[in-house]
Design a protein around this motif. Structure first.
Motif, short mmCIF file in Angstrom:
data_model
loop_
_atom_site.label_atom_id
_atom_site.label_comp_id
_atom_site.label_asym_id
_atom_site.label_seq_id
_atom_site.Cartn_x
_atom_site.Cartn_y
_atom_site.Cartn_z
N ILE A 190 43.41 41.44 -64.91
CA ILE A 190 42.28 40.51 -65.02
C ILE A 190 42.71 39.24 -65.75
CG2 ILE A 190 40.01 40.17 -66.06
CD1 ILE A 190 39.50 43.18 -65.56
N ILE A 191 43.51 39.38 -66.82
CA ILE A 191 43.95 38.21 -67.59
C ILE A 191 44.77 37.26 -66.71
CG2 ILE A 191 45.56 37.51 -69.41
CD1 ILE A 191 44.52 39.80 -71.08
N LEU A 192 45.65 37.83 -65.88
CA LEU A 192 46.45 36.99 -64.99
C LEU A 192 45.56 36.23 -64.02
CD1 LEU A 192 49.39 39.47 -64.27
CD2 LEU A 192 49.47 37.42 -65.70
N ARG A 193 44.57 36.92 -63.43
CA ARG A 193 43.65 36.24 -62.50
C ARG A 193 42.79 35.21 -63.23
NH1 ARG A 193 45.98 37.56 -57.73
NH2 ARG A 193 46.51 39.78 -57.73
N LEU A 194 42.34 35.58 -64.44
CA LEU A 194 41.49 34.70 -65.22
C LEU A 194 42.22 33.41 -65.59
CD1 LEU A 194 38.88 34.17 -66.79
CD2 LEU A 194 39.85 35.47 -68.70
N SER A 195 43.48 33.54 -66.00
CA SER A 195 44.23 32.35 -66.40
C SER A 195 44.39 31.39 -65.23
CB SER A 195 45.61 32.77 -66.94
OG SER A 195 46.39 33.37 -65.91
N ASP A 196 44.52 31.92 -64.01
CA ASP A 196 44.66 31.04 -62.85
C ASP A 196 43.35 30.32 -62.55
OD1 ASP A 196 46.30 30.01 -60.71
OD2 ASP A 196 45.04 31.18 -59.36
N VAL A 197 42.22 31.04 -62.67
CA VAL A 197 40.91 30.41 -62.45
C VAL A 197 40.68 29.29 -63.46
CG1 VAL A 197 38.41 30.80 -62.53
CG2 VAL A 197 39.88 32.43 -61.35
N ILE A 198 41.01 29.56 -64.74
CA ILE A 198 40.82 28.54 -65.78
C ILE A 198 41.76 27.36 -65.54
CG2 ILE A 198 40.93 28.10 -68.26
CD1 ILE A 198 40.25 31.04 -68.71
N GLY A 199 42.98 27.66 -65.05
CA GLY A 199 43.93 26.58 -64.77
C GLY A 199 43.41 25.63 -63.70
N ILE A 200 42.79 26.18 -62.64
CA ILE A 200 42.22 25.31 -61.60
C ILE A 200 41.05 24.52 -62.17
CG2 ILE A 200 41.14 25.28 -59.33
CD1 ILE A 200 42.60 27.88 -58.69
N GLU A 201 40.23 25.20 -63.00
CA GLU A 201 39.11 24.52 -63.64
C GLU A 201 39.62 23.36 -64.51
OE1 GLU A 201 35.24 25.86 -66.29
OE2 GLU A 201 37.23 26.57 -66.85
N ARG A 202 40.73 23.57 -65.20
CA ARG A 202 41.32 22.53 -66.04
C ARG A 202 41.74 21.33 -65.19
NH1 ARG A 202 46.56 24.34 -69.24
NH2 ARG A 202 47.18 24.74 -67.07
N ALA A 203 42.40 21.60 -64.06
CA ALA A 203 42.86 20.52 -63.21
C ALA A 203 41.68 19.74 -62.63
CB ALA A 203 43.73 21.08 -62.08
N LEU A 204 40.64 20.45 -62.16
CA LEU A 204 39.48 19.78 -61.58
C LEU A 204 38.74 18.94 -62.63
CD1 LEU A 204 37.84 22.37 -59.16
CD2 LEU A 204 38.61 20.08 -58.58
N GLY A 205 38.55 19.57 -63.81
CA GLY A 205 37.84 18.85 -64.87
C GLY A 205 38.55 17.59 -65.30
N SER A 206 39.89 17.59 -65.32
CA SER A 206 40.64 16.40 -65.72
C SER A 206 40.43 15.26 -64.74
CB SER A 206 42.13 16.74 -65.83
OG SER A 206 42.34 17.71 -66.83
N THR A 207 40.40 15.59 -63.45
CA THR A 207 40.23 14.54 -62.44
C THR A 207 38.80 14.01 -62.39
OG1 THR A 207 39.75 16.17 -60.72
CG2 THR A 207 42.05 15.56 -61.03
N PHE A 208 37.84 14.77 -62.96
CA PHE A 208 36.44 14.33 -62.96
C PHE A 208 36.30 12.96 -63.63
CE2 PHE A 208 32.37 14.12 -65.23
CZ PHE A 208 31.47 14.27 -64.18
N PHE A 209 37.03 12.78 -64.75
CA PHE A 209 36.93 11.52 -65.49
C PHE A 209 37.80 10.43 -64.86
CE2 PHE A 209 36.01 14.95 -68.48
CZ PHE A 209 34.79 14.54 -68.99
N VAL A 210 38.83 10.83 -64.14
CA VAL A 210 39.73 9.86 -63.54
C VAL A 210 39.11 9.23 -62.31
CG1 VAL A 210 42.01 9.52 -62.49
CG2 VAL A 210 41.76 10.99 -64.48
N VAL A 211 38.43 10.07 -61.47
CA VAL A 211 37.88 9.57 -60.20
C VAL A 211 36.39 9.30 -60.30
CG1 VAL A 211 39.61 10.78 -58.86
CG2 VAL A 211 37.46 11.93 -59.37
N CYS A 212 35.85 9.32 -61.56
CA CYS A 212 34.43 9.00 -61.80
C CYS A 212 33.48 9.94 -61.07
CB CYS A 212 34.13 7.55 -61.40
SG CYS A 212 35.00 6.33 -62.43
#
Length: 625
Positions: A185-207
């Motif tokens: 579960i931890i391995l799967r969870l870390s990947d989900v959070i990693g994608i969330e991190r990438a998406l969230g970062s671009t939220f502020f870049v692309v408005c």
């Protein structure tokens, strides 16, 4: 029987001794086999623990690669989302540094010695690194979209996580099972959070997000929450480790505020924030989520340690079991050999005594079975089988009412005259032959022979087993066949004289039951019985007289030929309309219009009609086309 044969043959005695020896050895062998199975199981558990331990070590190494790839995925997503050339150049320098860290993690992965299936291709570590470098070089040349980048890294990360999955049967330990599941579960969870991190970062870049990215981010939040609940359910110490890793940091509240802004569809960061603040917000989000992921990684590190400790405990117990079962097998084998030798010394004498006793028991048992079979056969000839079985069990057999049955009576015309000119032995022989003929005939019909009294023969259908309305046709077909058979019967001591029967049949309700305790008899009672007897006594030689009730049943069944008789004075009943049964017409497949005659081309066969009346008619002569 085996002991009986052995008692007559010395070789047979030796064979019986061998058999008894085998019977003694079998449980010993079974015990040794069970000990062997337990030993093999213990060795298997020990080997499985070692294999799982190796997989956990590889998982720890792969976790570092996955972590670096997740960071690289996020930085690459930011790089692809940047619109400013200056900021894009700065992101590229940061991306090159992340590439270096991922390569270092790959170099330190000493457990990657096999070929693994990654991104639909088989890779060694060197081949994987080459393909990864090739993709990195395309970032500044090809027009790779944000979604394509996320998909590429996510597929790689998912396959690397699959490499570390436990694919062998685990030892039977609930704690180990839960920890292994929590590790997955931890391995799967870390990947989900990693994608969330990438998406969230671009939220502020692309408005902000378009609708598809908004749904994607919302889905990731739901997956993350579900995986966290599963993690804490399977690993009770997980929440405590997570809180200790964060300490008093306000990280969770800050992340929740940003996540709420991202999930607010009406929020536009470019309206409320400057370009510099947007870049700072993106960097802070990426940094905070990375810290959050490190806290989750702390749970994974502690979990791996617990798994290794549990495996060590299981391996130690399995090693102890191997020694214990090995010693048990040696002790059991030696003890059984000693006991077997002493047992064999007394076995022969005991076997001889058992054989003598077995001979006596076998003889008596065979005699008893033979006598029981004879008595049962005789009893079933005297009483219905189900009634006899109840009486054998000392059960009370209450009388039973039957709402529909057909009763047959017959006697010999002129029997008194035949008896007067014959000896008693000749009469007995004559009746025995005739009734043997009758008995052989009734076996072909669904009827029950009630009794014979002198020359009177009584049969019933519809009881003790009910058969619907078939009782009338069964009795009438039997009567026709008996009438035909008796016409060819020869009296042994009077071969020139013929036997003439008088038959009466009646249908209706009656009561049947056992009468008497000594020599019990199965008897029928009711007006139906009396009327059937009167049908026989008022009949004529070689005639079958039917009552009105039987005639009505035959009309319903069809296929029987009858003729009316004038009214007959019946004792106790007055005048009654009766009928003669003349024959039976098997119902064919075809049908003609109702008629009082039968066409030759219909193909009907009529049983012999003896002395038919001039006004004979066919019951139900209308057949289906």
């Amino acid at each position: 029987n085996d002991l009986l044969v052995a008692s007559k043959n010395p070789n047979g005695q030796r064979l019986e001794i061998i058999k008894m020896m085998v019977l003694m050895i079998l449980p010993i062998t079974a015990l040794v086999i069970l000990s062997g199975i337990a030993l093999v199981a213990a060795v298997k558990v020990n080997n499985t623990a070692s294999n799982v331990n190796a997989v956990i070590e590889l998982s720890n190494q792969m976790r570092e690669i996955v972590k670096q790839l997740q960071i690289e995925r996020g930085i690459t997503a930011l790089y692809l989302s940047e619109t400013s050339e200056d900021l894009k150049a700065k992101s590229y320098l940061e991306l090159v540094e992340k590439h270096r860290k991922t390569n270092v993690a790959l170099d330190k992965t000493t457990g990657w010695t096999n070929t693994y299936r990654i991104n639909n291709s088989d890779y060694t570590k060197e081949q994987f690194r080459f393909d990864l470098e090739n993709y990195r070089s395309r970032l500044s040349i090809d027009s790779i979209t944000f979604e394509q980048n996320i998909e590429y890294y996510t597929d790689i990360i998912q396959d690397l996580i699959g490499v570390t999955s436990i694919k062998t049967q685990l030892p039977h330990s609930e704690t180990l099972w839960r920890n292994i599941v929590a590790n997955e579960i931890i391995l799967r969870l870390s990947d989900v959070i990693g994608i969330e991190r990438a998406l969230g970062s671009t939220f502020f870049v692309v408005c902000g997000f378009n609708s598809s990215r908004f749904k994607w981010f919302s889905s990731l939040c739901g997956q993350k929450q579900a995986l966290l609940e599963l993690l804490y359910k399977n690993y009770k110490d997980g929440l405590e480790i997570f809180n200790n890793a964060l300490g008093d940091s306000p990280l969770m509240s800050e992340l929740e505020l940003v996540r709420r802004d991202i999930l607010n569809a009406s929020y536009d960061p470019c309206v409320t924030l400057s370009s510099r603040d947007l870049r700072l917000a993106s960097s802070n989000w990426f940094s905070n989520v990375t810290t959050y992921m490190d806290a989750i990684g702390a749970i994974g590190t502690r979990l791996s340690e617990d798994i290794i400790l549990e495996l060590a405990s299981i391996s130690s117990m399995a090693s102890s079991d191997v020694w214990a079962y090995s010693c048990a097998m040696i002790v059991v084998t030696c003890g059984c050999l000693i006991l077997g030798v002493s047992y064999c010394r007394s076995l022969y004498e005991m076997n001889r005594k058992i054989q003598d006793f077995a001979i006596k028991v076998s003889t008596k048992s065979e005699e008893l079975r033979y006598e029981k079979k004879r008595s049962d056969k005789l009893l079933h000839q005297m009483l219905p089988k189900q009634i006899a079985d109840q009486l054998k069990l000392n059960d009370e057999v209450p009388p039973e009412y039957y709402d529909a049955a057909t009763i047959f009576f017959s006697d010999i015309v002129g029997f008194t005259k035949i008896s007067s000119i014959s000896t008693p032995l000749q009469v007995v022989e004559f009746l025995n032959r005739m009734y043997s003929l009758f008995d052989a005939t009734i076996d072909r019909y669904d009827v029950y022979k009630v009794e014979t009294i002198g020359d009177s023969y009584m049969v019933v259908s519809g009881l003790p087993e009910r058969n619907g309305t078939a009782h009338a046709s069964e009795i009438c077909c039997l009567a026709l066949e008996l009438r035909t058979s008796i016409s060819e019967f020869v009296i042994p001591h009077m071969p020139l004289d013929n036997v003439h029967l008088r038959i009466g049949i009646n249908s209706g309700p009656c009561v049947a039951g056992i009468v008497g305790t000594k020599m019990p008899r199965y008897c029928l009672f009711g007006d139906t019985v009396n009327t059937a007897s009167r049908m026989e006594s008022t009949g004529k030689a070689m005639k079958i007289q039917l009552s009105e009730s039987t005639k009505a049943l035959l009309d319903e069944i069809g296929g029987f030929v009858t003729a009316p008789r004038d009214q007959v004075e019946i004792k106790g009943k007055g005048s009654m309309n009766t009928h003669w049964l003349e024959g039976h017409i098997p119902i064919p497949q075809k049908r003609v219009k109702r008629a009082s005659f039968v066409k030759e081309d219909v193909g009907l066969s009529i049983l012999p009609l003896l002395n038919p009346s001039p006004d004979v008619h066919v019951i139900h002569a209308d057949y289906m086309n």
